[in-house]
Design an enzyme around this catalytic site. Sequence first.
Site, PDB file in Angstrom:
ATOM      1  N   SER A 149      62.270 -33.209 -39.756  1.00 29.41           N
ATOM      2  CA  SER A 149      63.226 -32.687 -40.967  1.00 29.41           C
ATOM      3  C   SER A 149      64.357 -32.071 -40.596  1.00 29.41           C
ATOM      4  CB  SER A 149      62.087 -31.531 -41.550  1.00 29.41           C
ATOM      5  OG  SER A 149      61.059 -32.036 -42.145  1.00 29.41           O
TER       6      SER A 149
ATOM      7  N   ASP B  75      56.238 -24.083 -41.275  1.00 27.17           N
ATOM      8  CA  ASP B  75      56.142 -24.700 -42.489  1.00 27.17           C
ATOM      9  C   ASP B  75      54.894 -24.473 -43.235  1.00 27.17           C
ATOM     10  OD1 ASP B  75      56.728 -26.203 -44.623  1.00 27.17           O
ATOM     11  OD2 ASP B  75      56.173 -28.044 -43.583  1.00 27.17           O
TER      12      ASP B  75
ATOM     13  N   LEU C 200      64.125 -12.707 -23.633  1.00 28.55           N
ATOM     14  CA  LEU C 200      63.564 -13.581 -24.606  1.00 28.55           C
ATOM     15  C   LEU C 200      65.106 -14.143 -25.058  1.00 28.55           C
ATOM     16  CD1 LEU C 200      62.004 -16.030 -25.894  1.00 28.55           C
ATOM     17  CD2 LEU C 200      61.332 -14.077 -27.466  1.00 28.55           C
TER      18      LEU C 200
ATOM     19  N   GLU D 211      57.756 -32.488 -26.360  1.00 25.38           N
ATOM     20  CA  GLU D 211      56.454 -32.599 -26.736  1.00 25.38           C
ATOM     21  C   GLU D 211      56.168 -32.204 -28.055  1.00 25.38           C
ATOM     22  OE1 GLU D 211      53.872 -34.374 -25.121  1.00 25.38           O
ATOM     23  OE2 GLU D 211      55.641 -34.644 -23.295  1.00 25.38           O
TER      24      GLU D 211
ATOM     25  N   THR E 245      70.018 -26.681 -43.935  1.00 25.19           N
ATOM     26  CA  THR E 245      70.884 -26.966 -44.883  1.00 25.19           C
ATOM     27  C   THR E 245      70.635 -27.614 -46.285  1.00 25.19           C
ATOM     28  OG1 THR E 245      71.276 -29.006 -43.506  1.00 25.19           O
ATOM     29  CG2 THR E 245      72.752 -27.449 -43.087  1.00 25.19           C
TER      30      THR E 245
ATOM     31  N   ASN F  50      54.563 -21.979 -45.991  1.00 21.02           N
ATOM     32  CA  ASN F  50      54.815 -20.520 -46.658  1.00 21.02           C
ATOM     33  C   ASN F  50      54.479 -20.530 -48.273  1.00 21.02           C
ATOM     34  OD1 ASN F  50      55.517 -19.640 -44.263  1.00 21.02           O
ATOM     35  ND2 ASN F  50      57.701 -18.989 -44.775  1.00 21.02           N
ATOM     36  N   GLY F  51      55.108 -21.667 -48.767  1.00 22.82           N
ATOM     37  CA  GLY F  51      54.866 -22.117 -50.303  1.00 22.82           C
ATOM     38  C   GLY F  51      53.407 -22.190 -50.481  1.00 22.82           C
TER      39      GLY F  51
ATOM     40  N   TRP G 289      50.634 -21.538 -48.730  1.00 23.74           N
ATOM     41  CA  TRP G 289      50.139 -20.154 -48.496  1.00 23.74           C
ATOM     42  C   TRP G 289      50.117 -19.249 -49.698  1.00 23.74           C
ATOM     43  CZ3 TRP G 289      50.844 -14.901 -48.189  1.00 23.74           C
ATOM     44  CH2 TRP G 289      49.670 -14.137 -47.675  1.00 23.74           C
TER      45      TRP G 289
ATOM     46  N   HIS H  50      57.009 -16.202 -48.035  1.00 27.10           N
ATOM     47  CA  HIS H  50      58.019 -16.182 -46.932  1.00 27.10           C
ATOM     48  C   HIS H  50      57.881 -14.771 -46.296  1.00 27.10           C
ATOM     49  CE1 HIS H  50      59.569 -19.957 -48.027  1.00 27.10           C
ATOM     50  NE2 HIS H  50      59.874 -19.545 -49.323  1.00 27.10           N
TER      51      HIS H  50
HETATM   52  C1  FPP Z   1      59.009 -23.358 -45.040  1.00 25.35           C
HETATM   53  O1  FPP Z   1      57.888 -23.125 -45.701  1.00 25.35           O
HETATM   54  C2  FPP Z   1      59.478 -22.235 -44.602  1.00 25.35           C
HETATM   55  C3  FPP Z   1      60.914 -21.656 -45.002  1.00 25.35           C
HETATM   56  C4  FPP Z   1      61.857 -22.621 -45.511  1.00 25.35           C
HETATM   57  C5  FPP Z   1      61.346 -20.411 -44.589  1.00 25.35           C
HETATM   58  C6  FPP Z   1      61.063 -19.995 -43.322  1.00 25.35           C
HETATM   59  C7  FPP Z   1      61.325 -18.413 -43.327  1.00 25.35           C
HETATM   60  C8  FPP Z   1      60.772 -17.381 -42.770  1.00 25.35           C
HETATM   61  C9  FPP Z   1      59.709 -17.493 -42.045  1.00 25.35           C
HETATM   62  C10 FPP Z   1      61.277 -16.060 -42.787  1.00 25.35           C
HETATM   63  C11 FPP Z   1      62.314 -15.881 -41.804  1.00 25.35           C
HETATM   64  C12 FPP Z   1      62.933 -14.498 -41.878  1.00 25.35           C
HETATM   65  C13 FPP Z   1      63.955 -14.322 -40.960  1.00 25.35           C
HETATM   66  C14 FPP Z   1      64.210 -13.016 -40.895  1.00 25.35           C
HETATM   67  C15 FPP Z   1      64.700 -15.324 -40.064  1.00 25.35           C
HETATM   68  P1  FPP Z   1      57.877 -24.020 -47.238  1.00 25.35           P
HETATM   69  O2  FPP Z   1      58.537 -23.065 -48.184  1.00 25.35           O
HETATM   70  O3  FPP Z   1      58.488 -25.051 -47.082  1.00 25.35           O
HETATM   71  O4  FPP Z   1      56.443 -24.111 -47.485  1.00 25.35           O
HETATM   72  P2  FPP Z   1      55.691 -25.262 -48.252  1.00 25.35           P
HETATM   73  O5  FPP Z   1      56.116 -26.604 -47.791  1.00 25.35           O
HETATM   74  O6  FPP Z   1      54.309 -25.144 -48.206  1.00 25.35           O
HETATM   75  O7  FPP Z   1      56.360 -24.917 -49.759  1.00 25.35           O
END
Ligand code: FPP
Length: 244
Positions: free
Chosen positions: A195, A15, A126, A206, A61, A17-18, A20, A32
């Site tokens: 979630s 969690d 793995l 854990e 989903t 990415n947005g 960041w 992402h």
């Molecule tokens: C949550 O961060 C992240 C996701 C919904 C997507 C995760 C996807 C990746 C890391 C890429 C995956 C790639 C492959 C090849 C499987 P968010 O967008 O909810 O972040 P935020 O809460 O800060 O907005």
Amino acid sequence: MIDIKLPNHVGIIMDGNGRWAKAHKLPRVLGHNAGMESMKKIVKATSGMGIKYLTVYAFSTENWKRSTEEVSGIFKLIVKYVNMELKELDENNVHINIMGEYDMLPKESVEAIDKMLRTLEKNDGLIFNIALNYGGRDEILKSVKTLYKECIREGKDIDLLTEEDISRYLYSGTANLDIPDPDLIIRTSGEERMSNFLTWQSAYSELIFTETLWPDFSEDEYRKLLEAFSQRKRRFGGRNEGDK
Ligand code: FPP
């Protein structure tokens, strides 16, 4: 190898990415992309440490509710990931398993995933599960429907169903990879909830929450969290693990 008691199965809610991307004044899709880079590092580290199972939450989903641009950006990243990583995943003997209904993704993503699954099919290092278009409640509901139909078809007594029967028809059961429940679930970005991730399987996991945003999550922090996990006493509703 690090000299601590490693978990057999680690789950990760990747969690942040947005946030960041926002902090770096970049579009969400680039967040992402940075998240995917982080994921590559952690997969390599997990495989290198000899942990047997890793499950990441890549798309839920509920994530369909995001903008078309963001959703299609994530699906394009899957194609990019396969093109970039397939050779190395194979060299590292990684086996990939998808948890979720990925057939409703765009055709090019489905084809990339199918190619990846085929190429890595015989690998036995793995087991890397990618939860994609995955929801924990949806997974349980699907299992219950399948069991109900099985009972009708085979005249089985519903009152004799067990927890193991439900587990058998979850994605973790139908993959036939002996996937155990996760010992440890890590969630990045400071949010402290599950979630809809591995809802059934996480009953005794854990949980570790870290403030670090997923794209900033390092191998060094991962090792520290694994060390913290190894200090925990697991009770499974009873006595301490290992007590006589
Ligand atoms: C949550 O961060 C992240 C996701 C919904 C997507 C995760 C996807 C990746 C890391 C890429 C995956 C790639 C492959 C090849 C499987 P968010 O967008 O909810 O972040 P935020 O809460 O800060 O907005």
